[in-house]
Motif scaffolding. Structure first.
Motif, PDB file in Angstrom:
ATOM      1  N   ASP A  47     -34.391 -30.755 -27.769  1.00  0.00           N
ATOM      2  CA  ASP A  47     -32.739 -30.367 -28.114  1.00  0.00           C
ATOM      3  C   ASP A  47     -32.618 -29.318 -27.623  1.00  0.00           C
ATOM      4  N   ALA A  48     -33.281 -27.860 -27.428  1.00  0.00           N
ATOM      5  CA  ALA A  48     -32.701 -27.734 -26.735  1.00  0.00           C
ATOM      6  C   ALA A  48     -31.243 -27.527 -25.412  1.00  0.00           C
ATOM      7  N   VAL A  49     -32.553 -28.349 -24.848  1.00  0.00           N
ATOM      8  CA  VAL A  49     -31.752 -28.726 -23.471  1.00  0.00           C
ATOM      9  C   VAL A  49     -30.783 -29.856 -22.904  1.00  0.00           C
ATOM     10  N   GLY A  50     -31.278 -30.328 -24.697  1.00  0.00           N
ATOM     11  CA  GLY A  50     -30.157 -31.573 -24.194  1.00  0.00           C
ATOM     12  C   GLY A  50     -30.995 -33.128 -23.685  1.00  0.00           C
ATOM     13  N   VAL A  51     -32.157 -33.395 -24.098  1.00  0.00           N
ATOM     14  CA  VAL A  51     -32.967 -34.371 -24.031  1.00  0.00           C
ATOM     15  C   VAL A  51     -33.897 -35.537 -24.285  1.00  0.00           C
ATOM     16  N   THR A  52     -34.135 -36.009 -24.331  1.00  0.00           N
ATOM     17  CA  THR A  52     -35.384 -36.424 -25.711  1.00  0.00           C
ATOM     18  C   THR A  52     -36.574 -36.579 -25.214  1.00  0.00           C
ATOM     19  N   THR A  53     -37.419 -36.128 -26.122  1.00  0.00           N
ATOM     20  CA  THR A  53     -38.586 -35.746 -26.060  1.00  0.00           C
ATOM     21  C   THR A  53     -39.431 -35.892 -24.951  1.00  0.00           C
ATOM     22  N   PRO A  54     -39.110 -37.445 -25.170  1.00  0.00           N
ATOM     23  CA  PRO A  54     -39.880 -38.073 -23.719  1.00  0.00           C
ATOM     24  C   PRO A  54     -40.001 -38.095 -22.367  1.00  0.00           C
ATOM     25  N   SER A  55     -38.434 -37.233 -22.389  1.00  0.00           N
ATOM     26  CA  SER A  55     -37.998 -36.857 -20.601  1.00  0.00           C
ATOM     27  C   SER A  55     -38.907 -35.251 -20.258  1.00  0.00           C
ATOM     28  N   ILE A  56     -39.619 -34.945 -21.656  1.00  0.00           N
ATOM     29  CA  ILE A  56     -40.115 -33.716 -21.119  1.00  0.00           C
ATOM     30  C   ILE A  56     -41.466 -33.789 -20.832  1.00  0.00           C
ATOM     31  N   TYR A  57     -41.977 -35.054 -21.220  1.00  0.00           N
ATOM     32  CA  TYR A  57     -43.101 -35.627 -20.851  1.00  0.00           C
ATOM     33  C   TYR A  57     -43.423 -35.674 -19.096  1.00  0.00           C
ATOM     34  N   LEU A  58     -42.302 -36.334 -18.918  1.00  0.00           N
ATOM     35  CA  LEU A  58     -41.958 -36.347 -17.489  1.00  0.00           C
ATOM     36  C   LEU A  58     -42.237 -35.823 -16.284  1.00  0.00           C
ATOM     37  N   HIS A  59     -42.127 -33.923 -16.776  1.00  0.00           N
ATOM     38  CA  HIS A  59     -41.663 -33.214 -16.112  1.00  0.00           C
ATOM     39  C   HIS A  59     -43.859 -32.523 -16.812  1.00  0.00           C
ATOM     40  N   PHE A  60     -43.849 -32.950 -17.478  1.00  0.00           N
ATOM     41  CA  PHE A  60     -45.139 -32.035 -17.988  1.00  0.00           C
ATOM     42  C   PHE A  60     -45.667 -32.442 -18.972  1.00  0.00           C
ATOM     43  N   ALA A  61     -47.426 -33.064 -18.095  1.00  0.00           N
ATOM     44  CA  ALA A  61     -48.072 -33.556 -19.332  1.00  0.00           C
ATOM     45  C   ALA A  61     -48.076 -33.394 -20.871  1.00  0.00           C
ATOM     46  N   ASP A  62     -48.513 -32.205 -21.200  1.00  0.00           N
ATOM     47  CA  ASP A  62     -48.174 -31.913 -22.579  1.00  0.00           C
ATOM     48  C   ASP A  62     -47.976 -30.402 -22.793  1.00  0.00           C
ATOM     49  N   LYS A  63     -47.609 -29.985 -24.087  1.00  0.00           N
ATOM     50  CA  LYS A  63     -47.450 -28.909 -24.593  1.00  0.00           C
ATOM     51  C   LYS A  63     -47.560 -27.661 -23.439  1.00  0.00           C
ATOM     52  N   GLN A  64     -49.567 -27.788 -23.129  1.00  0.00           N
ATOM     53  CA  GLN A  64     -50.259 -27.014 -22.814  1.00  0.00           C
ATOM     54  C   GLN A  64     -49.496 -26.300 -21.418  1.00  0.00           C
ATOM     55  N   GLU A  65     -49.209 -26.977 -20.493  1.00  0.00           N
ATOM     56  CA  GLU A  65     -49.066 -27.848 -18.762  1.00  0.00           C
ATOM     57  C   GLU A  65     -47.827 -27.036 -18.929  1.00  0.00           C
ATOM     58  N   LEU A  66     -46.682 -27.127 -20.499  1.00  0.00           N
ATOM     59  CA  LEU A  66     -45.600 -26.622 -20.260  1.00  0.00           C
ATOM     60  C   LEU A  66     -45.478 -24.856 -20.383  1.00  0.00           C
ATOM     61  N   LEU A  67     -46.549 -24.284 -21.008  1.00  0.00           N
ATOM     62  CA  LEU A  67     -46.518 -23.601 -22.078  1.00  0.00           C
ATOM     63  C   LEU A  67     -47.514 -22.600 -20.264  1.00  0.00           C
ATOM     64  N   GLY A  68     -48.174 -23.516 -19.722  1.00  0.00           N
ATOM     65  CA  GLY A  68     -48.728 -22.884 -18.440  1.00  0.00           C
ATOM     66  C   GLY A  68     -47.780 -22.585 -17.357  1.00  0.00           C
ATOM     67  N   ALA A  69     -46.524 -23.449 -17.374  1.00  0.00           N
ATOM     68  CA  ALA A  69     -45.298 -22.915 -16.581  1.00  0.00           C
ATOM     69  C   ALA A  69     -44.283 -21.905 -17.153  1.00  0.00           C
TER      70      ALA A  69
END
Length: 226
Positions: A47-69
């Motif tokens: 929501d903060a970026v303005g995309v759908t949640t599935p769009s996040i998973y195109l770049h990060f496999a899961d939340k842990q990977e996002l937190l790693g970034a």
């Protein structure tokens, strides 16, 4: 009724890296405002970026990977802060002090990010060990410790000494983040005294001998004062 989340238009071809960066920046901002990483769901990031949640998973496999970034991005900022702090120092001990103080300042200015990077349990320890040992923060401190050993200020294996100096900086940061109400005095003075004690203690230990006992240390100090 609350307003619907703003959705971004379809990204242009080749803009995936830019969107990935926006996701990391948004996650980092939300984490800074939250009490815990668990309080920041992937949907909030989307929501903060303005995309759908599935769009996040195109770049990060899961939340842990996002937190790693996010952690990697935070280490990059810490690197810049340490380099700037030591830019005008001309001696190894001066640089070591500047690096340590910058490390503590950064941690206190970014408590949730620091907690995530350095205080949370590690889900992938082998990967985390490699990332930490090759991080710029650790490299800066180790290279400066190596200078101190070469100059005869410290004696011993540089990596082991680096861990001890880092432990002093991390201990100050972690304690002040976890227990900010304790009577430390000013953060800068408390950090400076602790880091100075660690550095001087190592330098003196090299003069007293390897693995000195408390009695040997007391005797040596008495000789210096007589």
């Amino acid at each position: 009724m609350s307003a619907p989340a703003v959705r971004r238009t379809r990204a242009k071809r080749g803009s995936g890296d830019l969107l990935r960066e926006e996701i990391v920046v948004a996650a980092k901002r939300l984490l800074a405002e939250a009490d815990r990483a668990d309080d920041v769901p992937m949907r909030a990031v989307a929501d903060a970026v303005g995309v759908t949640t599935p769009s996040i998973y195109l770049h990060f496999a899961d939340k842990q990977e996002l937190l790693g970034a996010v952690v990697a991005d935070v280490f990059g900022e810490l690197d810049a802060a340490m380099v700037e702090a030591a830019a005008e120092e001309t001696t190894p001990l001066g640089r070591l002090r500047a690096f340590g103080l910058a490390y503590v300042r950064f941690a206190l200015d970014h408590p949730e990010h620091y907690r995530l990077a350095m205080l949370e349990p590690c889900p992938k320890p082998n990967i985390e060990i490699d990332e930490v040992l090759h991080s710029s923060a650790f490299s800066h401190m180790q290279s400066t410790v190596e200078e101190c050993v070469a100059a005869g200020i410290f004696r011993g294996e540089p990596r082991a000494i680096t861990f001890e100096m880092w432990a002093a900086a991390h201990g100050v940061a972690a304690l002040m983040i976890a227990k900010p109400y304790l009577p430390f005095g000013t953060a800068e003075d408390f950090a400076d005294r602790t880091l100075c004690a660690a550095a001087i203690g190592h330098a003196v230990r090299a003069l007293v001998g390897d693995d000195p006992t408390p009695d040997a240390m007391t005797e040596w100090l008495g000789q210096q004062r007589s």
